[in-house]
Design a protein around this motif. Structure first.
Motif, PDB file in Angstrom:
ATOM      1  N   ARG A  46       0.541  -8.697   0.801  1.00 35.34           N
ATOM      2  CA  ARG A  46       0.776  -8.276  -0.693  1.00 35.34           C
ATOM      3  C   ARG A  46      -0.688  -7.588  -1.134  1.00 35.34           C
ATOM      4  O   ARG A  46      -0.693  -6.566  -1.912  1.00 35.34           O
ATOM      5  N   ALA A  47      -1.841  -8.310  -0.854  1.00 30.60           N
ATOM      6  CA  ALA A  47      -3.212  -7.811  -1.285  1.00 30.60           C
ATOM      7  C   ALA A  47      -3.428  -6.723  -0.551  1.00 30.60           C
ATOM      8  O   ALA A  47      -3.980  -5.632  -1.136  1.00 30.60           O
ATOM      9  N   TRP A  48      -3.185  -6.653   0.810  1.00 26.20           N
ATOM     10  CA  TRP A  48      -3.506  -5.497   1.612  1.00 26.20           C
ATOM     11  C   TRP A  48      -2.646  -4.046   0.987  1.00 26.20           C
ATOM     12  O   TRP A  48      -3.455  -3.064   1.008  1.00 26.20           O
ATOM     13  N   LEU A  49      -1.276  -4.308   0.627  1.00 29.68           N
ATOM     14  CA  LEU A  49      -0.864  -3.228   0.208  1.00 29.68           C
ATOM     15  C   LEU A  49      -1.331  -2.462  -1.133  1.00 29.68           C
ATOM     16  O   LEU A  49      -1.514  -1.349  -1.531  1.00 29.68           O
ATOM     17  N   LEU A  50      -1.849  -3.603  -2.126  1.00 26.75           N
ATOM     18  CA  LEU A  50      -2.401  -3.172  -3.421  1.00 26.75           C
ATOM     19  C   LEU A  50      -3.646  -2.252  -2.972  1.00 26.75           C
ATOM     20  O   LEU A  50      -3.842  -1.143  -3.602  1.00 26.75           O
ATOM     21  N   LEU A  51      -4.503  -2.570  -2.141  1.00 28.08           N
ATOM     22  CA  LEU A  51      -5.651  -1.792  -1.652  1.00 28.08           C
ATOM     23  C   LEU A  51      -4.977  -0.323  -1.155  1.00 28.08           C
ATOM     24  O   LEU A  51      -5.845   0.840  -1.349  1.00 28.08           O
ATOM     25  N   LYS A  52      -4.079  -0.251  -0.436  1.00 31.84           N
ATOM     26  CA  LYS A  52      -3.505   0.709   0.171  1.00 31.84           C
ATOM     27  C   LYS A  52      -3.006   1.887  -1.008  1.00 31.84           C
ATOM     28  O   LYS A  52      -3.163   3.125  -0.909  1.00 31.84           O
ATOM     29  N   HIS A  53      -2.549   1.136  -2.158  1.00 34.78           N
ATOM     30  CA  HIS A  53      -2.083   1.972  -3.169  1.00 34.78           C
ATOM     31  C   HIS A  53      -3.409   2.758  -3.957  1.00 34.78           C
ATOM     32  O   HIS A  53      -3.431   3.648  -4.484  1.00 34.78           O
ATOM     33  N   VAL A  54      -4.583   1.828  -4.115  1.00 27.81           N
ATOM     34  CA  VAL A  54      -5.595   2.478  -4.650  1.00 27.81           C
ATOM     35  C   VAL A  54      -6.033   3.779  -3.537  1.00 27.81           C
ATOM     36  O   VAL A  54      -6.431   4.760  -4.189  1.00 27.81           O
ATOM     37  N   GLN A  55      -6.029   3.704  -2.328  1.00 24.30           N
ATOM     38  CA  GLN A  55      -6.065   4.638  -1.520  1.00 24.30           C
ATOM     39  C   GLN A  55      -5.329   6.025  -1.441  1.00 24.30           C
ATOM     40  O   GLN A  55      -5.779   6.880  -1.607  1.00 24.30           O
ATOM     41  N   GLN A  56      -4.059   5.552  -1.758  1.00 22.67           N
ATOM     42  CA  GLN A  56      -2.824   6.505  -1.906  1.00 22.67           C
ATOM     43  C   GLN A  56      -3.547   7.368  -3.416  1.00 22.67           C
ATOM     44  O   GLN A  56      -3.284   8.271  -3.415  1.00 22.67           O
ATOM     45  N   ILE A  57      -3.671   6.710  -4.563  1.00 22.68           N
ATOM     46  CA  ILE A  57      -3.923   7.293  -5.578  1.00 22.68           C
ATOM     47  C   ILE A  57      -5.224   7.969  -5.822  1.00 22.68           C
ATOM     48  O   ILE A  57      -5.183   9.012  -6.330  1.00 22.68           O
ATOM     49  N   GLN A  58      -6.191   7.602  -4.725  1.00 27.84           N
ATOM     50  CA  GLN A  58      -7.581   8.541  -4.471  1.00 27.84           C
ATOM     51  C   GLN A  58      -7.165   9.940  -3.952  1.00 27.84           C
ATOM     52  O   GLN A  58      -7.641  10.666  -4.563  1.00 27.84           O
ATOM     53  N   SER A  59      -6.187   9.958  -3.155  1.00 30.01           N
ATOM     54  CA  SER A  59      -5.711  10.968  -2.539  1.00 30.01           C
ATOM     55  C   SER A  59      -4.990  11.605  -3.487  1.00 30.01           C
ATOM     56  O   SER A  59      -5.143  13.207  -3.847  1.00 30.01           O
ATOM     57  N   PHE A  60      -3.957  11.393  -4.350  1.00 32.06           N
ATOM     58  CA  PHE A  60      -3.583  12.001  -5.502  1.00 32.06           C
ATOM     59  C   PHE A  60      -4.436  12.454  -6.184  1.00 32.06           C
ATOM     60  O   PHE A  60      -4.511  13.797  -6.911  1.00 32.06           O
ATOM     61  N   ASN A  61      -5.711  11.878  -6.432  1.00 27.27           N
ATOM     62  CA  ASN A  61      -6.484  12.204  -7.735  1.00 27.27           C
ATOM     63  C   ASN A  61      -7.338  13.449  -6.971  1.00 27.27           C
ATOM     64  O   ASN A  61      -7.947  14.106  -7.982  1.00 27.27           O
TER      65      ASN A  61
END
Length: 764
Positions: A339-354
């Motif tokens: 659950r914690a790891w996936l939160l950080l992967k979402h940060v990474q995905q949004i960085q790509s979107f950004n």
């Protein structure tokens, strides 16, 4: 030849005997007993139908209930027939098919209750009561059916009315009973008479009111979601699946069949509320906890997403439903890390979107201002993600630690499970936790443990705050989880009284989450006092009781009461007590008697007593005239209920009086010249009675359900008190705060027990 004839003859006689016995298998099942069997079948179908509601398959409620009833009908018919045949062979002169149905009913209801956390004893008792009730009701219906004319019709109607009332009583009537945990608290009456608090409360703007920003909503997802089109063909932006095999190797085939993916292709799905404007805006990731996998949870925080977006923050509700529990496929191992790891992967995905022109996120995200909000297991996951160096020190698949900054963690009724022998310890991260006293899922305030492990560098701008809400539960923080914390049928029995209405509980969450993030992300100082004193929000908070803790980076600790030596609260500081029946440093304990990992000093007295801390000049060397004396105090009078000294009637009456009233405590400060200033603690804030919660409406059920986790009705919870030194100087102008050398707590009446912790100074 003769031997074969004898064997054949013997076999024919046995067969003939069996046919004779079985020929009258149902002969004793008269019309009356058939009515009983029909009643048992109907009530067993009701029990199985209710159980099916708590064990969704993902094919829909109608399918689950109809399938459960159909299978129950087949199983009951076959089981009753087999048992009837066995009874016929044995020669038992009883209604055999009815007896078989009775046995089947008892077994089925037993297992339904047993796997609903009743324990074997409670399951036996209640299954027996249920089966006997069915028999009694069936016999009554059968006997009345023999009447003629209008008497028959009226009697049958009366019986069915009584049956409906009994069923309704089990399902919903307990909410209409008088409260088992006291009357609804009048929060308005708690506002201090001090004009400063009253005036500030009237001026503080409601942070739950929407802000000035317009916003849009959309989703990002895999584009292949099997169950939700918003993450499938209709998703706003396509995200890349992630390979979680480093943390997950036990993805079951049932889970893969339901979701249509495995651990190698976990989706990154999110619901987004985006403020209008160029930005960049702070980013708030919100994540649900463990609920039934087949009942999706990520939609449940839309009320927060809308509010935060209107106040200039990008809010994202993260989908982690595929990690949740299923009756059919269990729950993945190491799910907390996932659950914690996936939160950080979402940060990474949004960085790509950004960084992607054409994306709705393009150059609109301020990654120096990231907040993580989690509910239940999500609350623990949020803290773990913020402490990534402890959990993922060498995971190169995660975003660079320097590419974002987590400024805040919010935990709504969080878990705090020890994982691989480790627990998160946040440093210089602002932290907020909310917990309901009537949380029937996590009955203990685990956020209190997380709170105790949050620390700050000297003069850090970060702060931590906790709020304990008397009439809040676990599920109502999420709009999709309903009002009950427990799945059926257990939820029929676990019914805390006087819960806040769902919209009221979410009003508390909106006010605190919004004010917290406005303070951390937008540097709005007007809400700082709100976290230090909940009474400032009583103009917009629902009426119930609240207990709050607070500590900021500017807090200078004088005594933390660690260590076994009770006369030394902290190195260089000494303590003494007078007329105390108990005085020790010990862990604060939860309902199960387990330590919260934070020591305080527990003080107990019979009629009156005092506790004094002697301060060295070094302990208060940097004292300022406008400093505030701050400490946390927990009323523990209700924990004394089982003490032997209250066996006598007079002592019990005294305890009952203390348990239901505010505690009388005076605080006295003394300077090095012996000049004192003494004031009642109630002048600043009342020391209210300890919260007592009864979770079930049937007497004795607390010790039966869930291995007794509901047995203890109360948990000691700290309240932070603030006493400005200037008030003591005004009370006695001769007292010199800069020469302060001693603090004494005078306990005026008893019997009583408190726990004191985190005594220190805070700048005004």
């Amino acid at each position: 030849m003769n031997l074969e004839y004898i064997e054949l003859s013997k076999g024919k006689r046995i067969g003939s005997w069996l046919r004779r016995r079985l020929s009258d298998t149902y002969g004793l099942d008269t019309t009356l007993w058939r009515t009983v069997t029909l009643t048992m079948w109907l009530l067993t179908c009701a029990a199985v139908g209710v159980a099916a509601l708590g064990m969704p398959t993902g094919f829909g409620t109608l399918f689950d209930v109809v399938t459960g009833v159909a299978l129950n009908t087949i199983a009951m018919a076959l089981s009753s027939a087999v048992l009837a045949a066995a009874l016929a062979i044995s020669g038992a002169r009883i209604p055999r098919f009815t007896t078989g149905g009775f046995v089947y009913m008892g077994v089925v209801v037993y297992f339904i209750l047993y796997f609903s956390e009743f324990g074997w004893k409670g399951a036996i008792v209640f299954s027996a009561i249920f089966a006997l009730f069915a028999v009694g009701l069936g016999m009554l219906v059968g006997l009345l059916a023999r009447l003629r004319g209008n008497r028959r019709k009226l009697s049958l109607l009366a019986v069915f009315a009584i049956a409906l009332i009994v069923i309704y009583a089990a399902a919903g009537f307990p909410r209409l009973l008088p409260s088992l945990s006291g009357s609804v608290y009048d929060a308005d009456a708690d506002v201090s008479d001090k004009g400063e608090v009253s005036s500030l409360a009237s001026k503080l703007a409601d942070p739950a009111v929407p802000g000035a920003y317009g916003y849009t909503t959309f989703t990002y997802g895999s584009g292949e979601d099997k169950h939700r089109s918003e993450f499938g063909a209709q998703t706003g932006e396509l995200s890349s699946p992630v390979d979680a095999t480093a943390y997950l190797q036990n993805w079951s085939w049932l889970r893969e069949r339901f979701w249509d993916f495995d651990e190698k292709r976990l989706p990154l799905n999110g619901r987004v509320w985006m403020p209008d404007g160029a930005g960049p805006f702070p980013l708030v990731l919100m994540v649900h906890g463990n609920h039934l996998m087949e009942k999706f949870s990520d939609e449940g925080y839309g009320y927060l997403g809308e509010l935060l977006a209107s106040r200039g923050m990008i809010a994202v509700s993260v989908d982690e439903n595929f990690l949740n529990y299923s009756v059919w496929s269990g729950i993945p191992k190491r799910d907390m890390e996932l659950r914690a790891w996936l939160l950080l992967k979402h940060v990474q995905q949004i960085q790509s979107f950004n960084q992607l022109p054409g994306s709705a996120f393009y150059e609109r995200v301020d990654f120096d201002k990231v907040a993580l909000l989690g509910h239940s297991r999500g609350g623990q996951a949020a803290a773990m993600a913020a402490d990534r160096s402890l959990w993922f020190p060498e995971d190169s698949a995660l975003p660079e630690a320097s590419s974002y900054a987590i400024k805040a963690v919010i935990a709504l009724a969080p878990t705090d499970t020890v994982v691989d022998g480790k627990s998160t310890k946040l440093r210089d991260v602002s932290y907020l936790t909310l917990q309901g006293a009537k949380d029937a899922d996590l009955v203990n305030f685990y956020g209190d443990r997380q709170y105790g492990r949050v620390s700050f560098s000297p003069n850090s701008e970060a702060f931590k705050s906790s709020l304990y809400i008397e009439d809040a539960n676990h599920s109502q923080f999420n709009t999709e989880w309903g009002s009950s914390d427990n799945a059926l049928p257990t939820g029929l029995f676990i019914r805390p009284e006087h819960l806040l209405k769902p919209e009221q509980q979410r009003q508390v969450a909106k006010a605190y989450v919004s004010a917290f993030l406005e303070t951390v992300m937008h540097d709005k100082e007007e809400y700082d006092r709100f976290f230090r004193d909940y009474r400032l929000g009583l103009g917009f908070l629902p009426a119930t009781r609240y207990f709050n803790q607070y500590e900021g980076g500017g807090f200078r600790q004088i005594a933390d009461f660690a260590g076994a030596n009770r006369t030394v609260p902290t190195s260089g500081v000494t303590a003494e007590a007078s007329e105390m029946t108990g005085w020790q440093h010990k862990d604060a304990l939860n309902r199960q008697g387990n330590g919260k990992g934070d020591q305080g000093v527990e003080l107990e007295w019979k009629d009156r007593g005092s506790y004094t801390i002697n301060l060295t000049p070094e302990a208060v060397s940097d004292i300022r005239q406008d400093d505030i004396l701050m400490f946390s105090l927990a009323n523990m009078v209700r924990d004394m209920e089982d003490d032997e000294e209250f066996e006598e009637a007079g002592e019990l009456e005294a305890w009952e009086r203390m348990a239901d009233s505010d505690m009388r405590i005076d605080v006295e400060l003394e300077d090095r010249s012996g000049r004192t200033s003494r004031m009642p603690l109630s002048r600043f804030m009342a020391t209210e009675p300890q919260v007592e919660t009864r979770f079930t409406w049937l007497p004795g059920m607390e010790s039966v359900l869930s291995k007794g986790k509901f047995e203890d009705a109360e948990e000691p919870v700290y309240q932070t008190y603030e006493l400005p030194l200037k008030d003591f100087a005004e009370e006695n102008p001769e007292f010199d705060p800069s020469e302060w050398s001693r603090i004494t707590f005078h306990f005026i009446e008893g019997p009583g027990r408190v726990m004191l912790d985190d005594l220190g100074l805070m700048p005004n």
